[in-house]
Design an enzyme around this catalytic site. Structure first.
Site, PDB file in Angstrom:
ATOM      1  CE  LYS A 108      -6.424 -10.444 -12.318  1.00  0.00           C
ATOM      2  NZ  LYS A 108      -5.794 -10.833 -10.573  1.00  0.00           N
TER       3      LYS A 108
HETATM    4  P1  NAD Z   1      -3.359  -0.445  -5.757  1.00  0.00           P
HETATM    5  O1  NAD Z   1      -2.850  -0.084  -7.838  1.00  0.00           O
HETATM    6  O2  NAD Z   1      -4.699  -0.248  -5.254  1.00  0.00           O
HETATM    7  O3  NAD Z   1      -1.744  -0.431  -5.104  1.00  0.00           O
HETATM    8  C1  NAD Z   1      -0.873  -0.918  -5.852  1.00  0.00           C
HETATM    9  C2  NAD Z   1       0.229   0.120  -4.152  1.00  0.00           C
HETATM   10  O4  NAD Z   1       1.261  -1.089  -4.810  1.00  0.00           O
HETATM   11  C3  NAD Z   1       0.459   1.260  -4.792  1.00  0.00           C
HETATM   12  O5  NAD Z   1       0.095   2.114  -3.440  1.00  0.00           O
HETATM   13  C4  NAD Z   1       1.666   1.754  -5.498  1.00  0.00           C
HETATM   14  O6  NAD Z   1       3.068   2.873  -5.662  1.00  0.00           O
HETATM   15  C5  NAD Z   1       2.786   0.438  -4.810  1.00  0.00           C
HETATM   16  N1  NAD Z   1       3.829   0.188  -5.798  1.00  0.00           N
HETATM   17  C6  NAD Z   1       3.980  -0.157  -6.261  1.00  0.00           C
HETATM   18  N2  NAD Z   1       4.793  -0.797  -7.160  1.00  0.00           N
HETATM   19  C7  NAD Z   1       5.725  -0.508  -5.491  1.00  0.00           C
HETATM   20  C8  NAD Z   1       6.707  -0.956  -5.230  1.00  0.00           C
HETATM   21  N3  NAD Z   1       7.924  -1.154  -5.856  1.00  0.00           N
HETATM   22  N4  NAD Z   1       7.227  -0.499  -3.851  1.00  0.00           N
HETATM   23  C9  NAD Z   1       6.485  -0.212  -2.778  1.00  0.00           C
HETATM   24  N5  NAD Z   1       4.658  -0.217  -2.930  1.00  0.00           N
HETATM   25  C10 NAD Z   1       4.779  -0.209  -4.347  1.00  0.00           C
HETATM   26  O7  NAD Z   1      -3.376  -2.202  -6.654  1.00  0.00           O
HETATM   27  P2  NAD Z   1      -4.115  -3.394  -5.426  1.00  0.00           P
HETATM   28  O8  NAD Z   1      -5.615  -3.237  -6.097  1.00  0.00           O
HETATM   29  O9  NAD Z   1      -4.018  -2.693  -4.112  1.00  0.00           O
HETATM   30  O10 NAD Z   1      -3.648  -4.176  -6.234  1.00  0.00           O
HETATM   31  C11 NAD Z   1      -1.822  -4.554  -5.118  1.00  0.00           C
HETATM   32  C12 NAD Z   1      -1.337  -6.257  -5.394  1.00  0.00           C
HETATM   33  O11 NAD Z   1      -2.616  -7.093  -4.335  1.00  0.00           O
HETATM   34  C13 NAD Z   1      -1.576  -6.982  -6.535  1.00  0.00           C
HETATM   35  O12 NAD Z   1      -0.600  -7.578  -6.633  1.00  0.00           O
HETATM   36  C14 NAD Z   1      -2.907  -7.088  -6.923  1.00  0.00           C
HETATM   37  O13 NAD Z   1      -3.618  -8.111  -7.660  1.00  0.00           O
HETATM   38  C15 NAD Z   1      -3.225  -7.474  -5.525  1.00  0.00           C
HETATM   39  N6  NAD Z   1      -4.899  -8.124  -5.291  1.00  0.00           N
HETATM   40  C16 NAD Z   1      -5.708  -7.088  -5.555  1.00  0.00           C
HETATM   41  C17 NAD Z   1      -7.180  -7.158  -5.499  1.00  0.00           C
HETATM   42  C18 NAD Z   1      -7.961  -6.493  -4.735  1.00  0.00           C
HETATM   43  O14 NAD Z   1      -9.201  -6.433  -4.729  1.00  0.00           O
HETATM   44  N7  NAD Z   1      -7.837  -4.016  -5.093  1.00  0.00           N
HETATM   45  C19 NAD Z   1      -7.355  -8.541  -4.765  1.00  0.00           C
HETATM   46  C20 NAD Z   1      -6.695  -9.252  -4.926  1.00  0.00           C
HETATM   47  C21 NAD Z   1      -4.966  -9.367  -5.334  1.00  0.00           C
END
Ligand code: NAD
Length: 454
Positions: A146
């Site tokens: 990571k």
């Molecule tokens: P992103 O930045 O696109 O989305 C995150 C969302 O969470 C946003 O809409 C943001 O406004 C919201 N958010 C932030 N703080 C918040 C709160 N306190 N309450 C409610 N909503 C809140 O990120 P993403 O890529 O969708 O990733 C989200 C999660 O999924 C992370 O934990 C990431 O590690 C995990 N993840 C992502 C991927 C991927 O392919 N993008 C893969 C595996 C895991």
């Protein structure tokens, strides 16, 4: 440093009083003594403590000796670099960049790069080890890594993010490579950031699309990659639903964090006939028992509308969102959002963890007592890395698969992962999370031993 619309933030920098892993009662007593946490906050327990807790449970059950446990807990290589960048305020800001390669026994290191002010070396360590177990559970030939930079990407100009990204690549390129370590997007990084990383690496090594995944389609990205993590969550739901007597077309669901993972999971679940009745992002939460159309909400946001301004819905508090009675809850924001102070209020049949480490161990115990079926992050959100694997395979062959091919192959891998873990959980009468860690750790240990690394 100019301000623009925020994409992802922690929801107030405060933390709650959840200090798990500790006994639930002890933590509850402490929470009561210290007063109620504010809604929408993350737990104080770190991602590293959460992953460590489940690692310890698994290695205990596997009866791994202490010397071997140390090898599989500690990372193989940790790189920390300084990134000084002059921003539009005329000052040089010095950010810290990290790349941590946890274990590479099963293949090249693989894992995303996160831009967030709260990024620190412990968070990156936790997420790197989670990637090792995740790639093993999905049974794809990668190790775990990571990266992250503690910059407020959501408040920076595009050009500032580009300069930070190129500077980071210049400093870590020696430990990367298509057969060594392959980054991908994570919170606040996207296909554009991957394009800059690839371009910078190419200046030193020649055109190398397989250096990172999650690239734009125009630069040998894979069809289906953007949707893959959300789609993977839905494949998990389809496997799990019949086990607890749910019919997808009759289900209601709630999404915490309507970003990449949350919005795609919602849009694809909706195609099965399920109804979204609550949703939140960093700006607030809304509900409607009549249903919230996820496609329309995305359109509304693309036109500049805020989530809480979506017509026909009621604005509620972030913690009230978790209390909505529904069949499926998808936490898809940041780590530690479901903790011992709000888990009691959760009123769902199933949790599918789109985010990494959204549930603290203390909250996990509460959900188990309530009989909630939890599909853990270590397999639920593996769709992204599985599709990244497909992108890497296509890049190495300079060949492209159709979106349908990608989605079908993704379904095959996710279904197999669910079935392997679910069978193990049944066999040993343990939770899916404990079973997933057992399966993942066993595969990594076997590969390391067979190679002669330990
Ligand atoms: P992103 O930045 O696109 O989305 C995150 C969302 O969470 C946003 O809409 C943001 O406004 C919201 N958010 C932030 N703080 C918040 C709160 N306190 N309450 C409610 N909503 C809140 O990120 P993403 O890529 O969708 O990733 C989200 C999660 O999924 C992370 O934990 C990431 O590690 C995990 N993840 C992502 C991927 C991927 O392919 N993008 C893969 C595996 C895991």
């Amino acid at each position: 440093m100019a301000t623009r619309a925020k994409q992802g933030q922690s929801g107030g920098n405060g933390t709650t009083t959840d200090k798990s892993p500790t006994a639930v009662d002890e933590t509850k007593a402490r929470a009561a003594a210290e007063g109620e946490p504010k809604p929408g906050q993350r737990a104080e327990v770190s991602n590293l403590e959460i992953v460590r807790h489940y690692f310890d449970l698994a290695v205990e059950r596997l009866e791994l000796p202490d010397d071997i446990r140390t090898v599989f807990w500690t990372p193989y290589r940790e790189v920390t670099v300084q990134i000084p960048v002059k921003l539009s305020d005329g000052k040089v800001h010095t950010f810290s960049g990290y790349r941590i390669q946890h274990n590479g026994a099963r293949g090249p290191y693989k894992g995303g790069i996160r831009y967030h002010p709260e990024v620190d070396i412990d968070e990156v360590r936790a997420l790197a080890s989670l990637m090792t177990w995740k790639t093993a559970v999905a049974n794809i030939p990668f190790g775990g890594a990571k990266g992250g930079i503690n910059c407020p990407a959501d408040q920076l100009e595009r050009d500032e993010v580009q300069r930070i990204t190129r500077s980071f690549m210049d400093k870590i390129e020696k430990v990367l490579g298509p057969t060594r370590d392959i980054p991908a997007p994570d919170v606040n990084t996207n296909a554009q950031v991957m394009a800059w990383l690839m371009d910078e690496y190419g200046k030193l090594h020649g055109h190398t699309p397989a250096i990172c995944t999650g690239k734009p389609i125009a630069l040998e990205g894979s069809y289906g990659r953007e949707q893959a993590t959300g789609r993977g969550c839905v494949y998990m739901f389809r496997e799990a639903a019949p086990q607890i007597g749910l019919t997808p077309a009759e289900c209601t669901f709630v999404v915490q964090g309507f970003g990449n993972v949350g919005s795609w999971a919602a849009r694809i679940l909706q195609q099965l006939g399920a109804k979204m009745i609550g949703v939140s992002d960093a700006t607030g939460a809304i509900r409607s028992d009549r249903g919230i159309d996820a496609d329309e909400l995305v359109k509304h946001q693309l036109q500049g509308g805020g989530l809480t301004e979506f017509p026909g819905t009621e604005v509620i508090s972030p913690d009230d969102l978790l209390a909505i009675e529904c069949d499926v809850l998808i936490p898809a924001a940041l780590g530690g959002m479901i903790h011992e102070s709000n888990a009691d209020r959760i009123n769902t049949r199933m949790v599918i963890e789109g985010a990494n480490s959204p549930t603290t161990p203390a909250a996990d115990e509460i959900l188990e007592e309530k009989g909630v079926h939890v599909v853990p992050d270590v397999m639920a959100n593996a769709g992204g890395v599985v599709c990244s694997y497909f992108e890497w395979v296509q890049n190495l062959q300079h060949f492209r698969w159709s979106e349908r091919e990608v989605n079908d192959k993704l379904g095959g891998v996710m279904r197999r992962a669910y079935r392997d873990v679910s069978a193990r959980a049944k066999e040993e009468r343990i939770s899916l999370r404990e079973a997933a860690y057992l399966v993942g750790i066993e595969r990594v240990v076997e590969a390391s031993r067979t190679r002669g690394y330990v």
